[in-house]
Write a protein that holds these residues in place. Structure first.
Motif, short mmCIF file in Angstrom:
data_model
loop_
_atom_site.label_atom_id
_atom_site.label_comp_id
_atom_site.label_asym_id
_atom_site.label_seq_id
_atom_site.Cartn_x
_atom_site.Cartn_y
_atom_site.Cartn_z
N GLY A 1 0.81 -1.21 0.00
CA GLY A 1 0.00 0.00 0.00
C GLY A 1 0.84 1.26 0.00
O GLY A 1 0.54 2.23 -0.71
N LEU B 1 -4.02 -1.30 1.92
CA LEU B 1 -3.97 -0.83 3.30
C LEU B 1 -5.21 -1.22 4.08
O LEU B 1 -5.14 -1.52 5.27
CB LEU B 1 -3.78 0.69 3.31
CG LEU B 1 -2.43 1.19 2.80
CD1 LEU B 1 -2.47 2.69 2.55
CD2 LEU B 1 -1.31 0.85 3.78
N GLN B 2 -6.38 -1.21 3.41
CA GLN B 2 -7.61 -1.62 4.08
C GLN B 2 -7.52 -3.07 4.53
O GLN B 2 -7.90 -3.42 5.65
CB GLN B 2 -8.80 -1.43 3.14
CG GLN B 2 -10.16 -1.68 3.79
CD GLN B 2 -10.55 -0.56 4.75
OE1 GLN B 2 -10.77 0.57 4.33
NE2 GLN B 2 -10.61 -0.88 6.02
N PHE C 1 -3.76 5.74 -5.64
CA PHE C 1 -4.36 5.79 -4.32
C PHE C 1 -5.48 4.76 -4.13
O PHE C 1 -5.70 4.31 -3.00
CB PHE C 1 -4.89 7.20 -4.06
CG PHE C 1 -3.80 8.24 -4.11
CD1 PHE C 1 -3.72 9.14 -5.16
CD2 PHE C 1 -2.84 8.30 -3.11
CE1 PHE C 1 -2.70 10.08 -5.21
CE2 PHE C 1 -1.82 9.23 -3.15
CZ PHE C 1 -1.75 10.13 -4.22
N TYR C 2 -6.17 4.40 -5.20
CA TYR C 2 -7.20 3.38 -5.04
C TYR C 2 -6.56 2.02 -4.74
O TYR C 2 -7.02 1.29 -3.87
CB TYR C 2 -8.06 3.29 -6.31
CG TYR C 2 -9.24 2.36 -6.15
CD1 TYR C 2 -10.36 2.75 -5.42
CD2 TYR C 2 -9.23 1.10 -6.70
CE1 TYR C 2 -11.44 1.90 -5.25
CE2 TYR C 2 -10.31 0.23 -6.54
CZ TYR C 2 -11.41 0.65 -5.81
OH TYR C 2 -12.48 -0.21 -5.63
N SER D 1 -5.17 8.11 1.87
CA SER D 1 -5.59 7.60 0.56
C SER D 1 -7.07 7.82 0.33
O SER D 1 -7.50 8.24 -0.75
CB SER D 1 -5.26 6.11 0.45
OG SER D 1 -3.88 5.88 0.55
N ASN D 2 -7.87 7.55 1.35
CA ASN D 2 -9.31 7.70 1.20
C ASN D 2 -9.73 9.17 1.07
O ASN D 2 -10.66 9.48 0.33
CB ASN D 2 -10.02 7.06 2.39
CG ASN D 2 -10.16 5.55 2.25
OD1 ASN D 2 -10.55 5.07 1.19
ND2 ASN D 2 -9.81 4.82 3.28
N GLN E 1 -5.36 2.11 -1.12
CA GLN E 1 -6.36 1.92 -0.07
C GLN E 1 -6.87 0.49 -0.02
O GLN E 1 -7.22 0.00 1.05
CB GLN E 1 -7.50 2.93 -0.24
CG GLN E 1 -8.44 2.71 -1.39
CD GLN E 1 -9.58 1.76 -1.06
OE1 GLN E 1 -9.93 1.59 0.10
NE2 GLN E 1 -10.15 1.16 -2.09
N TRP F 1 -16.23 9.70 -4.36
CA TRP F 1 -15.77 8.34 -4.10
C TRP F 1 -16.46 7.33 -5.02
O TRP F 1 -15.81 6.48 -5.62
CB TRP F 1 -16.01 7.99 -2.64
CG TRP F 1 -15.95 6.53 -2.33
CD1 TRP F 1 -16.99 5.72 -1.98
CD2 TRP F 1 -14.80 5.68 -2.35
NE1 TRP F 1 -16.56 4.43 -1.77
CE2 TRP F 1 -15.22 4.38 -2.00
CE3 TRP F 1 -13.45 5.88 -2.64
CZ2 TRP F 1 -14.35 3.29 -1.93
CZ3 TRP F 1 -12.57 4.80 -2.57
CH2 TRP F 1 -13.02 3.54 -2.22
N TYR G 1 -1.86 6.16 6.53
CA TYR G 1 -1.84 6.15 5.06
C TYR G 1 -3.20 5.74 4.48
O TYR G 1 -3.57 6.19 3.39
CB TYR G 1 -0.74 5.21 4.57
CG TYR G 1 0.64 5.71 4.90
CD1 TYR G 1 1.25 6.68 4.13
CD2 TYR G 1 1.31 5.24 6.01
CE1 TYR G 1 2.50 7.18 4.43
CE2 TYR G 1 2.58 5.72 6.34
CZ TYR G 1 3.16 6.69 5.54
OH TYR G 1 4.40 7.18 5.87
N LEU G 2 -3.94 4.93 5.22
CA LEU G 2 -5.27 4.54 4.75
C LEU G 2 -6.22 5.74 4.75
O LEU G 2 -6.95 5.97 3.77
CB LEU G 2 -5.81 3.43 5.64
CG LEU G 2 -7.22 2.93 5.33
CD1 LEU G 2 -7.31 2.40 3.91
CD2 LEU G 2 -7.64 1.85 6.34
N PHE H 1 0.86 4.09 -2.86
CA PHE H 1 0.60 5.46 -2.41
C PHE H 1 1.69 6.40 -2.94
O PHE H 1 1.40 7.48 -3.45
CB PHE H 1 0.56 5.50 -0.89
CG PHE H 1 0.28 6.86 -0.31
CD1 PHE H 1 -1.02 7.26 -0.07
CD2 PHE H 1 1.31 7.73 0.00
CE1 PHE H 1 -1.28 8.51 0.47
CE2 PHE H 1 1.06 8.98 0.53
CZ PHE H 1 -0.24 9.37 0.76
#
Length: 567
Positions: free
Chosen positions: A261, A277-278, A270-271, A302-303, A274, A530, A298-299, A265
């Protein structure tokens, strides 16, 4: 001279080699003081009997005591493993942990010999030892990298990457990472067993067991050195040759997804960031608060860049303590289209700027959130002065681009301090005078009657040094504010990105919303950021090997019945 302790140690290693117990062999090998008493006696015997010049004799002793081949027909050779054991003896004999640089070099040489043994057909036996050595070397390299006073004299020793003329220096930590990467490659390129890399019970077999353990050690060092291109090679090799990540323990999965992630990043994906990272956040143990906080920073970032702001309950978690004060004001400014507040919150002089810079997320927020900022500004302008249209008269809802321009200019001037109360802040004073950012390089033109400087004239220019490229330039009369053309171009860009739904009438300088006949013009003309971005993406994350995923060579892996390592 007799060496009973060394002989006892070699007998134990020989027994474990016959049992193929790599984990116990790793437990036998100690790399740093304090030594257990038996190791103290072994070190004393080595120093008395085998001096530094007698390495060959030491290796011959190891060859006599340890088996040369695996038992059975076609058994693999232990030659490189025996050389490693001899190297280990010289390491514990000569190491002086008070000399950190020398210890690093000796440990690096020991890992190099272990990596050679790893490539043999019997290499899986030494895999736990290679992993342990890599972790120890990584910690030492990072610790030394944080001590510039200790590594200042290494300049002459540093190798170069690529061609000689490139001259790119390799830091101590990066050199260690490169060595560990070679061991990782040997794990990833395992050719024994079947094509999927799994045994009959559905678990990774052979050296493949260590793929993610070694990868995570490498990635830690490469991210510490900020060498993303080297990290990219790790992800690419895993994506091509590794069994699915889900077959490995949770700790390995979480660490790897965190670095994956971070990598996406840093590359502005970024998608993808995330998604990785999610999943890392979901799989990270609840009690690992420090690790969950690293992932969460970072999550959330990114969101936010994707238009998905955190809910309040996120900030109430233990790992999110203090994050509300950092991110919530930025989210509020983005939601309102408040350019002035956003510029101040992301300014380098803001009290929170040092925190954002430490985590290397300030520039991403500053630059990548501009799209959301302008979309929210257009939406807010529509709420204030937009024409809602008339279905009966078949007129579409419209927004004046000139209104957006006026509001944007007002907010930019507020951010620059133009037209506000006098301030002692130097930046505000410069902005109110209309000075350019690079005014330190720009000076008034030289008057025509000024005599030219003589060759032997050592006097400085009236205003100090003048950049030759900016000679005779003048201060820009106005700060860099939006124009009607730039605002119109921005609105057109938002339409092209599907963040505004409609078209522009360039002659009337208006944005018209389409498709709002039976729906709210606000919902139709300004779709959710989003949802819009997510609809354009797919869930494939390069570097993340999943079950049933098609990869290079056309291989499709179906592993619904596979069990994790250690099951």
């Amino acid at each position: 001279m007799a060496t009973p302790t060394v002989d006892q140690f070699l007998d134990g290693i020989a027994r474990l080699m016959k049992q193929k117990d790599g984990a116990q062999i790793q437990d036998f090998l100690h790399y740093e003081p304090p030594w257990p008493p038996i190791y103290e006696r072994m070190v004393a015997e080595l120093r008395q009997t085998y001096a530094a010049a007698e390495h060959n004799e030491l290796e011959r002793k190891c060859s006599r005591a340890l088996p040369a081949h695996e038992e059975g027909d076609g058994g693999g050779s232990f030659t490189s493993f025996i050389s490693f054991v001899a190297k280990y003896f010289t390491f514990i004999r000569d190491v002086d942990v008070s000399q950190l640089l020398e210890t690093h070099d000796k440990l690096k040489a020991l890992l190099g010999q272990a990596s050679i043994a790893l490539s043999a057909s019997t290499g899986v036996l030494i895999l736990p030892t290679v992993i342990s050595l890599s972790r120890t070397l990584s910690k030492l390299a990072i610790g030394l990298d944080k001590r510039p006073d200790l590594v200042a004299n290494l300049t002459s020793r540093e190798a170069t990457v690529g061609a000689e003329e490139a001259g790119e220096r390799v830091t101590l930590a990066e050199g260690s990472a490169n060595l560990i990467r070679e061991a990782f490659k040997k794990c990833a390129s395992e050719r024994s067993g079947n094509l999927s890399g799994l045994d009959n019970s559905g678990k990774p077999e052979g050296r493949r067991i260590g793929i993610y353990l070694m990868a995570n050690v490498c990635l830690k060092l490469f991210f510490h050195c900020r060498k993303l291109r080297s990290a990219e090679q790790i992800f690419a090799l895993i994506y091509q040759q590794s069994p699915p990540l889900s077959l490995y323990p949770a700790a390995q999965r979480t660490t790897f997804l965190y670095y994956l992630g971070r990598y996406h990043f840093a590359n502005n994906h970024f998608y993808r960031a995330q998604l990785a990272l999610q999943e890392a956040y979901y799989q990270c143990h609840r009690q690992a608060t420090k690790q969950r906080r690293l992932i969460l920073i970072y999550l959330i970032t990114s969101n936010i860049i994707l238009g998905r702001f955190p809910k309040q309950y996120i900030y109430q978690r233990p790992e999110a303590q203090g994050l509300r004060e950092k991110f919530e004001p930025i989210c509020g400014a983005l939601a309102k289209g408040d350019i002035a507040s956003f510029r101040k919150l992301t300014d380098i002089d803001n009290p929170s700027a040092a925190w954002f810079l430490h985590w290397r997320i300030l520039l991403q927020i500053t630059n990548r959130c501009e799209v959301i900022l302008w979309r929210s500004l257009a939406r807010r302008t529509f709420l204030l002065s937009g024409n809602r249209g008339d279905v009966s008269r078949r007129t579409a809802p419209t927004l004046s681009i000139e209104d957006v321009f006026v509001l944007a200019t007002f907010l930019e001037k507020r951010a620059l301090g133009i037209g506000s109360e006098p301030s002692d802040d130097a930046t505000s004073q410069k902005a109110s005078r209309g000075e350019h950012t690079n005014s330190i390089f720009i000076f008034p033109p030289t008057p025509a009657d000024t005599p030219p400087a003589q060759a032997d004239d050592n006097s400085e220019a009236p205003h100090g040094y003048i950049d030759p490229d900016l000679l005779d330039c003048v201060d820009p009369p106005d700060p860099d504010l939006p124009t009607i053309e730039t605002v119109e171009s921005t609105v057109a860009s938002l339409i092209d990105q599907d963040l505004l739904r409609g078209f522009i009438s360039h002659s009337q300088k208006r944005f018209a919303i389409t498709g709002a006949k039976n729906a709210s013009p606000l919902a139709v003309g300004f779709p959710n950021v989003w949802a819009t971005l997510k609809a354009k993406m797919d869930d494939e994350v390069p570097g993340w090997v999943k079950e049933g995923q098609k990869r290079g060579g056309g291989t499709v892996m179906h592993l619904s019945g596979a069990r994790p390592v250690g099951a």
